[in-house]
Design a protein around this motif. Structure first.
Motif, PDB file in Angstrom:
ATOM      1  N   LEU A  32       5.894 -17.914 -14.471  1.00  0.00           N
ATOM      2  CA  LEU A  32       6.234 -16.844 -13.539  1.00  0.00           C
ATOM      3  C   LEU A  32       6.975 -17.376 -12.318  1.00  0.00           C
ATOM      4  N   ASP A  33       7.745 -16.499 -11.656  1.00  0.00           N
ATOM      5  CA  ASP A  33       8.400 -16.853 -10.406  1.00  0.00           C
ATOM      6  C   ASP A  33       7.339 -17.187  -9.358  1.00  0.00           C
ATOM      7  N   ILE A  76       5.578 -14.289  -7.684  1.00  0.00           N
ATOM      8  CA  ILE A  76       4.677 -13.611  -8.618  1.00  0.00           C
ATOM      9  C   ILE A  76       3.451 -14.473  -8.897  1.00  0.00           C
ATOM     10  N   GLN A  77       3.642 -15.798  -8.919  1.00  0.00           N
ATOM     11  CA  GLN A  77       2.507 -16.712  -9.100  1.00  0.00           C
ATOM     12  C   GLN A  77       1.436 -16.441  -8.048  1.00  0.00           C
ATOM     13  N   ALA A  78       1.868 -16.310  -6.798  1.00  0.00           N
ATOM     14  CA  ALA A  78       0.924 -16.085  -5.703  1.00  0.00           C
ATOM     15  C   ALA A  78       0.154 -14.780  -5.908  1.00  0.00           C
ATOM     16  N   GLN A  79       0.847 -13.734  -6.361  1.00  0.00           N
ATOM     17  CA  GLN A  79       0.185 -12.450  -6.605  1.00  0.00           C
ATOM     18  C   GLN A  79      -0.874 -12.572  -7.695  1.00  0.00           C
ATOM     19  N   ILE A  80      -0.520 -13.260  -8.793  1.00  0.00           N
ATOM     20  CA  ILE A  80      -1.459 -13.402  -9.913  1.00  0.00           C
ATOM     21  C   ILE A  80      -2.651 -14.274  -9.516  1.00  0.00           C
ATOM     22  N   LEU A  81      -2.400 -15.335  -8.771  1.00  0.00           N
ATOM     23  CA  LEU A  81      -3.501 -16.200  -8.319  1.00  0.00           C
ATOM     24  C   LEU A  81      -4.462 -15.437  -7.417  1.00  0.00           C
ATOM     25  N   ASN A  82      -3.913 -14.660  -6.495  1.00  0.00           N
ATOM     26  CA  ASN A  82      -4.774 -13.859  -5.609  1.00  0.00           C
ATOM     27  C   ASN A  82      -5.545 -12.808  -6.403  1.00  0.00           C
ATOM     28  N   LEU A  83      -4.901 -12.250  -7.428  1.00  0.00           N
ATOM     29  CA  LEU A  83      -5.582 -11.280  -8.293  1.00  0.00           C
ATOM     30  C   LEU A  83      -6.739 -11.941  -9.029  1.00  0.00           C
ATOM     31  N   LEU A  84      -6.513 -13.133  -9.556  1.00  0.00           N
ATOM     32  CA  LEU A  84      -7.573 -13.843 -10.283  1.00  0.00           C
ATOM     33  C   LEU A  84      -8.759 -14.144  -9.368  1.00  0.00           C
ATOM     34  N   LYS A  85      -8.475 -14.565  -8.143  1.00  0.00           N
ATOM     35  CA  LYS A  85      -9.555 -14.855  -7.196  1.00  0.00           C
ATOM     36  C   LYS A  85     -10.338 -13.588  -6.835  1.00  0.00           C
ATOM     37  N   LYS A  86      -9.622 -12.490  -6.692  1.00  0.00           N
ATOM     38  CA  LYS A  86     -10.274 -11.214  -6.387  1.00  0.00           C
ATOM     39  C   LYS A  86     -11.167 -10.764  -7.550  1.00  0.00           C
ATOM     40  N   LEU A  87     -10.641 -10.865  -8.773  1.00  0.00           N
ATOM     41  CA  LEU A  87     -11.411 -10.462  -9.953  1.00  0.00           C
ATOM     42  C   LEU A  87     -12.604 -11.384 -10.179  1.00  0.00           C
ATOM     43  N   GLN A  88     -12.437 -12.659  -9.882  1.00  0.00           N
ATOM     44  CA  GLN A  88     -13.549 -13.601 -10.036  1.00  0.00           C
ATOM     45  C   GLN A  88     -14.727 -13.210  -9.155  1.00  0.00           C
ATOM     46  N   LYS A  89     -14.411 -12.858  -7.927  1.00  0.00           N
ATOM     47  CA  LYS A  89     -15.462 -12.440  -6.997  1.00  0.00           C
ATOM     48  C   LYS A  89     -16.061 -11.107  -7.406  1.00  0.00           C
ATOM     49  N   GLN A  90     -15.215 -10.188  -7.853  1.00  0.00           N
ATOM     50  CA  GLN A  90     -15.667  -8.843  -8.204  1.00  0.00           C
ATOM     51  C   GLN A  90     -16.560  -8.831  -9.440  1.00  0.00           C
ATOM     52  N   SER A 131       7.906  -6.507 -16.685  1.00  0.00           N
ATOM     53  CA  SER A 131       8.347  -7.815 -16.192  1.00  0.00           C
ATOM     54  C   SER A 131       7.313  -8.872 -16.604  1.00  0.00           C
ATOM     55  N   GLY A 132       7.660 -10.154 -16.380  1.00  0.00           N
ATOM     56  CA  GLY A 132       6.742 -11.229 -16.740  1.00  0.00           C
ATOM     57  C   GLY A 132       5.415 -11.139 -16.015  1.00  0.00           C
ATOM     58  N   GLY A 133       5.464 -10.847 -14.722  1.00  0.00           N
ATOM     59  CA  GLY A 133       4.230 -10.719 -13.952  1.00  0.00           C
ATOM     60  C   GLY A 133       3.378  -9.551 -14.420  1.00  0.00           C
ATOM     61  N   GLN A 134       4.022  -8.431 -14.751  1.00  0.00           N
ATOM     62  CA  GLN A 134       3.282  -7.264 -15.244  1.00  0.00           C
ATOM     63  C   GLN A 134       2.658  -7.552 -16.609  1.00  0.00           C
ATOM     64  N   ARG A 135       3.395  -8.279 -17.447  1.00  0.00           N
ATOM     65  CA  ARG A 135       2.834  -8.638 -18.765  1.00  0.00           C
ATOM     66  C   ARG A 135       1.608  -9.531 -18.599  1.00  0.00           C
ATOM     67  N   GLN A 136       1.653 -10.432 -17.624  1.00  0.00           N
ATOM     68  CA  GLN A 136       0.481 -11.281 -17.419  1.00  0.00           C
ATOM     69  C   GLN A 136      -0.695 -10.453 -16.905  1.00  0.00           C
ATOM     70  N   ARG A 137      -0.424  -9.420 -16.144  1.00  0.00           N
ATOM     71  CA  ARG A 137      -1.490  -8.520 -15.701  1.00  0.00           C
ATOM     72  C   ARG A 137      -2.120  -7.797 -16.900  1.00  0.00           C
ATOM     73  N   ILE A 138      -1.290  -7.462 -17.886  1.00  0.00           N
ATOM     74  CA  ILE A 138      -1.820  -6.849 -19.118  1.00  0.00           C
ATOM     75  C   ILE A 138      -2.717  -7.845 -19.842  1.00  0.00           C
ATOM     76  N   GLY A 139      -2.282  -9.114 -19.892  1.00  0.00           N
ATOM     77  CA  GLY A 139      -3.107 -10.146 -20.512  1.00  0.00           C
ATOM     78  C   GLY A 139      -4.440 -10.315 -19.809  1.00  0.00           C
ATOM     79  N   ILE A 140      -4.430 -10.219 -18.489  1.00  0.00           N
ATOM     80  CA  ILE A 140      -5.675 -10.306 -17.722  1.00  0.00           C
ATOM     81  C   ILE A 140      -6.564  -9.104 -18.009  1.00  0.00           C
TER      82      ILE A 140
END
Length: 331
Positions: free
Chosen positions: A191-192, A195-209, A162-171
């Motif tokens: 993204l829908d 899904i936007q909210a999921q990707i944004l939260n993922l980016l914030k989590k990865l930024q901290k990590q 899906s679009g959200g999963q593809r963006q996760r691959i890009g990340i």
């Protein structure tokens, strides 16, 4: 969040220009240029998220591409950790690309459809030589875990996601080379909303990590409000305002910023608020107006605005604005 004074500068952009030539209409007319980015300067601090916002065509994405040298800038300096990357040769620039990564807007167009996820991630690690060949499979599985994809995703192709999963691959691809700075170019706009909210939260989590620094390019002010530490507003190739997120949203100083913020949808239909409606169209970047570039659409423009270009100045603590009349405008 720490104040900017306590942070190290990871990226400094100094008087950056990106002009694109326009073909002559005839031998008698001189060559014109699209002034996509015109003499802008700003700083990015280690570990923060600086968002660039503005209407389509204001120069947001062009700024990101110029910093990465995906387009060669016309003039200016881009200092990464104190080193001007615009002076580097191709060999040195390739080495540096491991530190500077990008997440593109379209997660399908940015992935090679003929490669599996395993090949996509392996290619990134092989080019930068960041992981020994024997340990790359283990590293790939780690990356998939970080971005929330199952191990079996390695053998699948981009069109199977899906679009959200593809963006996760890009990340995951961006993380594969251990970057320090990631430019997110409209990374969630395709993204829908859920899904936007999921990707944004993922980016914030990865930024901290991973202690990442983000330059986040977006036209969606709701998204910017969620992820940013500071916000930079651009109009017709120029920076018109820079401030901490809360300061920007609570007390904007530039008329253009006020208009942008007034356009954010409010979920409560009973709540009324004043909208700032801008008249007219954005002028052509080939022949931008003199003085303040916003004066042709500004309801407060004075004669000085038409004649003199306002400098970007610090009006209050860490709040910069490019407007002659900022002190006198209504709140």
């Amino acid at each position: 969040m720490d104040t900017t004074a306590e942070k190290n500068i990871i990226l400094q952009v100094d008087r950056l220009k990106q002009y694109f030539p326009v073909k002559k209409d005839s031998i008698f007319k001189p060559k014109a240029y699209v002034k996509a980015v015109d003499d802008i300067s700003f700083e990015l601090f280690e570990g923060e998220t600086l968002s660039i916002v503005g209407e389509s065509g204001c120069g947001k994405s062009t700024t990101g591409r110029a910093i990465l040298r995906l387009d060669e800038p016309t003039d200016g300096k881009v200092l990464y950790m104190g080193k001007d990357i615009l002076t580097l040769n191709k060999k040195d620039m390739r080495k540096l690309r491991g530190d500077l990564q990008v997440i593109f807007q379209d997660p399908f167009a940015s992935l090679n459809p003929r490669q599996t996820v395993k090949q996509i991630l392996n290619e990134a690690m092989a080019i930068q030589n960041v992981v020994e060949k024997s340990k790359r499979k283990e590293r790939m599985l780690e990356l998939l875990g970080y971005v929330g994809l199952p191990p079996e995703a390695l053998e699948r192709y981009p069109h199977e996601f899906s679009g959200g999963q593809r963006q996760r691959i890009g990340i995951a691809r961006a993380l594969a080379v251990n970057p320090k700075l990631i430019i997110c170019d409209e990374a969630v706009s395709a993204l829908d909303v859920s899904i936007q909210a999921q990707i944004l939260n993922l980016l914030k989590k990865l930024q901290k990590q991973f202690k990442l620094t983000f330059l986040f390019i977006s036209h969606d002010l709701s998204v910017v409000r969620h992820i940013s530490d500071r916000v930079m507003v651009m109009y017709l190739g120029k920076v018109v305002e820079i401030a901490e997120k809360k300061e920007m949203f609570d007390s904007p100083l530039h008329p253009y910023t006020k208009a942008l913020l007034s356009s954010i949808p409010v979920p409560d239909p009973t709540l009324k608020r004043d909208r700032v409606i801008l008249k007219g169209d954005v002028p052509s970047p080939i022949d931008p107006p003199g003085g303040c570039r916003f004066h042709t659409r500004c309801p407060f423009a004075a004669e000085k605005c038409k004649q003199e270009e306002p400098p970007l100045r610090e009006l209050v603590n860490n709040h910069f604005v490019s407007c002659h009349l900022a002190e006198t405008l209504p709140v």
